[in-house]
Motif scaffolding. Structure first.
Motif, PDB file in Angstrom:
ATOM      1  N   THR A  30       0.838  -1.204   0.000  1.00  4.79           N
ATOM      2  CA  THR A  30       0.000   0.000   0.000  1.00  4.79           C
ATOM      3  C   THR A  30       0.875   1.257   0.000  1.00  4.79           C
ATOM      4  N   ASP A  31       0.345   2.301  -0.625  1.00  5.11           N
ATOM      5  CA  ASP A  31       1.038   3.586  -0.651  1.00  5.11           C
ATOM      6  C   ASP A  31       0.651   4.393   0.593  1.00  5.11           C
ATOM      7  N   GLY A  32       1.030   5.652   0.633  1.00  8.99           N
ATOM      8  CA  GLY A  32       0.752   6.501   1.783  1.00  8.99           C
ATOM      9  C   GLY A  32      -0.712   6.743   2.053  1.00  8.99           C
ATOM     10  N   THR A  33      -1.568   6.493   1.052  1.00  8.47           N
ATOM     11  CA  THR A  33      -3.004   6.655   1.260  1.00  8.47           C
ATOM     12  C   THR A  33      -3.661   5.345   1.679  1.00  8.47           C
ATOM     13  N   GLY A  34      -2.832   4.286   1.872  1.00 13.23           N
ATOM     14  CA  GLY A  34      -3.362   2.982   2.277  1.00 13.23           C
ATOM     15  C   GLY A  34      -3.924   2.170   1.122  1.00 13.23           C
ATOM     16  N   ALA A  35      -3.607   2.564  -0.118  1.00 14.35           N
ATOM     17  CA  ALA A  35      -4.187   1.893  -1.285  1.00 14.35           C
ATOM     18  C   ALA A  35      -3.119   1.188  -2.124  1.00 14.35           C
ATOM     19  N   VAL A  36      -3.523   0.120  -2.771  1.00  9.83           N
ATOM     20  CA  VAL A  36      -2.725  -0.554  -3.788  1.00  9.83           C
ATOM     21  C   VAL A  36      -3.704  -1.074  -4.838  1.00  9.83           C
ATOM     22  N   THR A  37      -3.325  -0.932  -6.115  1.00  9.29           N
ATOM     23  CA  THR A  37      -4.179  -1.391  -7.205  1.00  9.29           C
ATOM     24  C   THR A  37      -3.471  -2.467  -7.998  1.00  9.29           C
ATOM     25  N   PHE A  38      -4.174  -3.553  -8.241  1.00  9.99           N
ATOM     26  CA  PHE A  38      -3.683  -4.633  -9.085  1.00  9.99           C
ATOM     27  C   PHE A  38      -4.425  -4.518 -10.418  1.00  9.99           C
ATOM     28  N   SER A  39      -3.677  -4.348 -11.498  1.00 15.22           N
ATOM     29  CA  SER A  39      -4.278  -4.143 -12.825  1.00 15.22           C
ATOM     30  C   SER A  39      -4.100  -5.386 -13.696  1.00 15.22           C
ATOM     31  N   ASN A  40      -4.816  -5.408 -14.807  1.00 13.99           N
ATOM     32  CA  ASN A  40      -4.736  -6.482 -15.803  1.00 13.99           C
ATOM     33  C   ASN A  40      -5.045  -7.850 -15.201  1.00 13.99           C
TER      34      ASN A  40
END
Length: 159
Positions: free
Chosen positions: A110-120
């Protein structure tokens, strides 16, 4: 069907080695006969730009008369991790793992905003596991379903 979509098809032995067939099939339904040693297992992969791959694995000794593979647009899954405080705080630097889905296993942070995105990601259901080392160590789980061309969001509160 997209009449301009060209799909690449590759047939490789599951035990490794070079592809025994590589070609393209257009959306008009053109059929291709591919003859291989039926005593071996093969992975048939169909891929098209902008779409998730489709695969089929043969069984040694079986004769496969036809394989229908459909390539679909991939989706994405965003995980938002927060702590149990009120108001909730984003948890950056947490390890996030995807499992159980057709594109798994995958790992991210996760980044500083608490988010992570998995694409494709290939469409399907995914289990999400979050861990954050420290004192105290934090963990949490959740699940999300990715649809073709869509974005799923999974909020997870760790404790």
């Amino acid at each position: 069907a997209n009449p301009s979509l060209s799909t690449a098809v590759t047939v490789t032995p599951t035990a490794g080695g070079a592809a025994v067939y590589t070609g393209a099939i257009t959306a008009d339904g053109t059929e291709h006969d591919i003859f291989v040693d039926s005593s071996k297992r093969y992975k048939v992969t169909a891929s098209a730009t902008g779409y998730a791959d489709a695969t089929f694995t043969t069984t040694a000794g079986d004769t496969v008369d036809a394989v229908a593979l459909t390539v679909v647009q991939p989706g994405s899954l965003t995980v938002n991790v927060t702590d149990g405080a009120t108001p909730a705080n984003p948890v950056g630097g947490a390890s996030v793992s995807l499992s159980g889905g057709p594109s798994s296993p995958l790992d991210g942070t996760t980044d500083g905003t608490g988010a992570v995105t998995f694409s494709n990601l290939a469409p399907g259901s995914y289990t999400v596991t979050v861990t954050k080392s420290g004192t105290p160590a934090l963990s949490g789980t959740g699940s999300g379903t990715v649809t073709a061309g869509g974005t799923a969001t999974v909020p997870i509160t760790v404790s």
